[in-house]
Write an enzyme that holds these catalytic residues in place. Structure first.
Site, PDB file in Angstrom:
ATOM      1  N   SER A   1       1.065  -1.215   0.189  1.00  0.00           N
ATOM      2  CA  SER A   1       0.122   0.146  -0.266  1.00  0.00           C
ATOM      3  C   SER A   1       1.031   1.062  -0.083  1.00  0.00           C
ATOM      4  O   SER A   1       1.933   1.153   0.238  1.00  0.00           O
ATOM      5  CB  SER A   1      -0.918  -0.025   1.178  1.00  0.00           C
ATOM      6  OG  SER A   1      -0.232  -0.097   2.372  1.00  0.00           O
TER       7      SER A   1
ATOM      8  N   ASP B   1       6.110  -9.879   9.299  1.00  0.00           N
ATOM      9  CA  ASP B   1       6.105  -8.791  10.372  1.00  0.00           C
ATOM     10  C   ASP B   1       7.398  -8.425  10.397  1.00  0.00           C
ATOM     11  O   ASP B   1       8.289  -9.037  11.149  1.00  0.00           O
ATOM     12  CB  ASP B   1       5.354  -9.428  11.600  1.00  0.00           C
ATOM     13  CG  ASP B   1       5.311  -8.268  12.638  1.00  0.00           C
ATOM     14  OD1 ASP B   1       5.902  -7.297  12.607  1.00  0.00           O
ATOM     15  OD2 ASP B   1       4.856  -8.779  13.899  1.00  0.00           O
ATOM     16  N   VAL B   2       7.588  -7.033  10.021  1.00  0.00           N
ATOM     17  CA  VAL B   2       9.117  -6.587  10.511  1.00  0.00           C
ATOM     18  C   VAL B   2       9.530  -6.545  11.679  1.00  0.00           C
ATOM     19  O   VAL B   2      10.846  -6.382  12.058  1.00  0.00           O
ATOM     20  CB  VAL B   2       9.368  -5.393   9.327  1.00  0.00           C
ATOM     21  CG1 VAL B   2       8.745  -5.748   7.956  1.00  0.00           C
ATOM     22  CG2 VAL B   2       8.370  -4.144  10.171  1.00  0.00           C
TER      23      VAL B   2
ATOM     24  N   TYR C   1       8.095   8.962  17.613  1.00  0.00           N
ATOM     25  CA  TYR C   1       8.035   8.846  16.316  1.00  0.00           C
ATOM     26  C   TYR C   1       9.281   9.658  15.657  1.00  0.00           C
ATOM     27  O   TYR C   1      10.247   9.085  14.994  1.00  0.00           O
ATOM     28  CB  TYR C   1       6.724   9.108  15.682  1.00  0.00           C
ATOM     29  CG  TYR C   1       6.676   9.102  14.124  1.00  0.00           C
ATOM     30  CD1 TYR C   1       6.594   7.813  13.447  1.00  0.00           C
ATOM     31  CD2 TYR C   1       6.799  10.017  13.223  1.00  0.00           C
ATOM     32  CE1 TYR C   1       6.508   7.680  12.134  1.00  0.00           C
ATOM     33  CE2 TYR C   1       6.408  10.257  11.958  1.00  0.00           C
ATOM     34  CZ  TYR C   1       6.516   9.222  11.266  1.00  0.00           C
ATOM     35  OH  TYR C   1       6.382   8.788   9.906  1.00  0.00           O
TER      36      TYR C   1
ATOM     37  N   LYS D   1      12.423   8.119  13.544  1.00  0.00           N
ATOM     38  CA  LYS D   1      12.844   8.708  12.281  1.00  0.00           C
ATOM     39  C   LYS D   1      14.048   9.229  12.166  1.00  0.00           C
ATOM     40  O   LYS D   1      14.952   9.278  11.112  1.00  0.00           O
ATOM     41  CB  LYS D   1      11.650   9.290  11.665  1.00  0.00           C
ATOM     42  CG  LYS D   1      10.406   8.728  11.491  1.00  0.00           C
ATOM     43  CD  LYS D   1      10.626   7.647  10.258  1.00  0.00           C
ATOM     44  CE  LYS D   1       9.318   6.818  10.273  1.00  0.00           C
ATOM     45  NZ  LYS D   1       9.460   5.836   8.911  1.00  0.00           N
TER      46      LYS D   1
ATOM     47  N   PHE E   1       1.739  12.486   3.286  1.00  0.00           N
ATOM     48  CA  PHE E   1       1.301  11.879   2.221  1.00  0.00           C
ATOM     49  C   PHE E   1      -0.028  11.198   2.281  1.00  0.00           C
ATOM     50  O   PHE E   1      -0.479  10.741   3.347  1.00  0.00           O
ATOM     51  CB  PHE E   1       2.556  11.054   1.638  1.00  0.00           C
ATOM     52  CG  PHE E   1       3.621  11.455   0.838  1.00  0.00           C
ATOM     53  CD1 PHE E   1       3.732  11.070  -0.480  1.00  0.00           C
ATOM     54  CD2 PHE E   1       4.231  12.505   1.533  1.00  0.00           C
ATOM     55  CE1 PHE E   1       4.695  11.741  -1.284  1.00  0.00           C
ATOM     56  CE2 PHE E   1       5.337  13.198   0.592  1.00  0.00           C
ATOM     57  CZ  PHE E   1       5.503  12.656  -0.995  1.00  0.00           C
TER      58      PHE E   1
ATOM     59  N   THR F   1      -1.831   8.606   2.200  1.00  0.00           N
ATOM     60  CA  THR F   1      -1.759   7.082   2.329  1.00  0.00           C
ATOM     61  C   THR F   1      -2.848   6.763   3.335  1.00  0.00           C
ATOM     62  O   THR F   1      -3.742   7.380   3.424  1.00  0.00           O
ATOM     63  CB  THR F   1      -0.255   6.699   3.002  1.00  0.00           C
ATOM     64  OG1 THR F   1      -0.114   7.119   4.149  1.00  0.00           O
ATOM     65  CG2 THR F   1       0.695   7.439   2.082  1.00  0.00           C
TER      66      THR F   1
END
Length: 262
Positions: free
Chosen positions: A15, A57-58, A168, A172, A201, A203
């Site tokens: 996605s 699943d990462v 977050y 990042k 974005f 998404t």
């Protein structure tokens, strides 16, 4: 690196920006494997590309190693790795209910930073086995052939994190911070490493936001004043692959936007 005929894996490829990257790679003649959560539409996306879907699943780091090895084996090699998988949560360092939950902080770093590093280190191993692509002529001794390109996904929140984004932003920022060092680590092997830092974005995470709210979120952008489109991420990813002088950088993709505190 010439894209046609190359072997690529896209984590988060079912996605959003990952899917757009997988589709554009396939359209340019690459063989693409889509890796995403088992419950994702990855199988349908991969089928439409003429590729394979590998559920993963990462945050299961051992399983990621095994699934990536399977994907590379099915592709017959690996030249390009793109990782867009990630996410976050909203919680202040100190809020009404007390300090930021430490387990929640760790989960965000596992999903973003640790998973991205795990994928990158494993991809580098597979790429190191490639024959150099496009080696320079003997009279150009400083030129070397490429073996691979690793593209990760940071965020402009790495640089201007908003209130409640401490986990977050940290996750990042770590992705942005590891980029140059990893590029230096892998440069002697002919493997380039770059990160893309998108703004907001369009998404799955933003598609339910009302239009008037979207307009407020991008009001600080220079131009265009809208959410980014997944295909714009994909275009930058392919430009990175195509241009061997791009390396060791975190590239902002943000229409000149700088996040305000809120």
């Amino acid at each position: 690196m010439e894209i046609k005929g190359k072997k690529a894996v896209v984590f988060g490829g079912a996605s959003g920006m990952g899917r757009a990257a997988a589709e554009l790679l396939a359209a340019r003649g690459a063989d693409v494997a889509v890796l995403d959560r088992p419950a994702s539409p990855g199988a349908d996306v991969a089928a439409a590309l003429g590729g394979r879907f590998h559920p993963v699943d990462v945050t299961d780091f051992e399983a990621t190693e095994s699934v990536l090895a399977d994907a590379v084996g099915a592709l017959g090699g690996l030249h390009v790795s793109i990782t867009t998988a990630g996410g976050g949560s909203v919680q202040r360092t100190l809020g009404r209910n007390g300090p930021h939950d430490l387990d929640a902080f760790r989960r965000v770093l596992d999903l973003n930073t640790v998973a991205t590093f795990n994928i990158s280190r494993l991809a580098a191993l597979h790429m190191s086995r490639n024959e150099p692509d496009g080696a320079q002529a003997p009279d150009e001794p400083d030129g070397t052939g490429e073996r691979g390109v690793i593209i990760t996904t940071s965020s402009i929140a790495a640089f201007e994190g908003q209130v409640g984004q401490v986990a977050y932003s940290a996750a990042k920022a770590a992705i942005a911070g590891m980029t140059l060092t990893m590029a230096r680590d892998l440069g002697s092997l002919g493997i380039r490493v770059l990160a893309i830092a998108p703004s907001l974005f369009a998404t799955g995470a933003t598609e339910r936001i009302p239009e008037e709210t979207r307009a407020a979120l991008v009001k600080d952008a220079a131009f265009p004043k809208r959410l980014g489109r997944p295909e714009e991420y994909a275009k930058l990813a392919l430009a990175i692959i195509d241009n061997p002088m791009l390396n060791g950088q975190c590239l902002r993709l943000d229409a000149g936007q700088r996040f305000a505190p809120r």
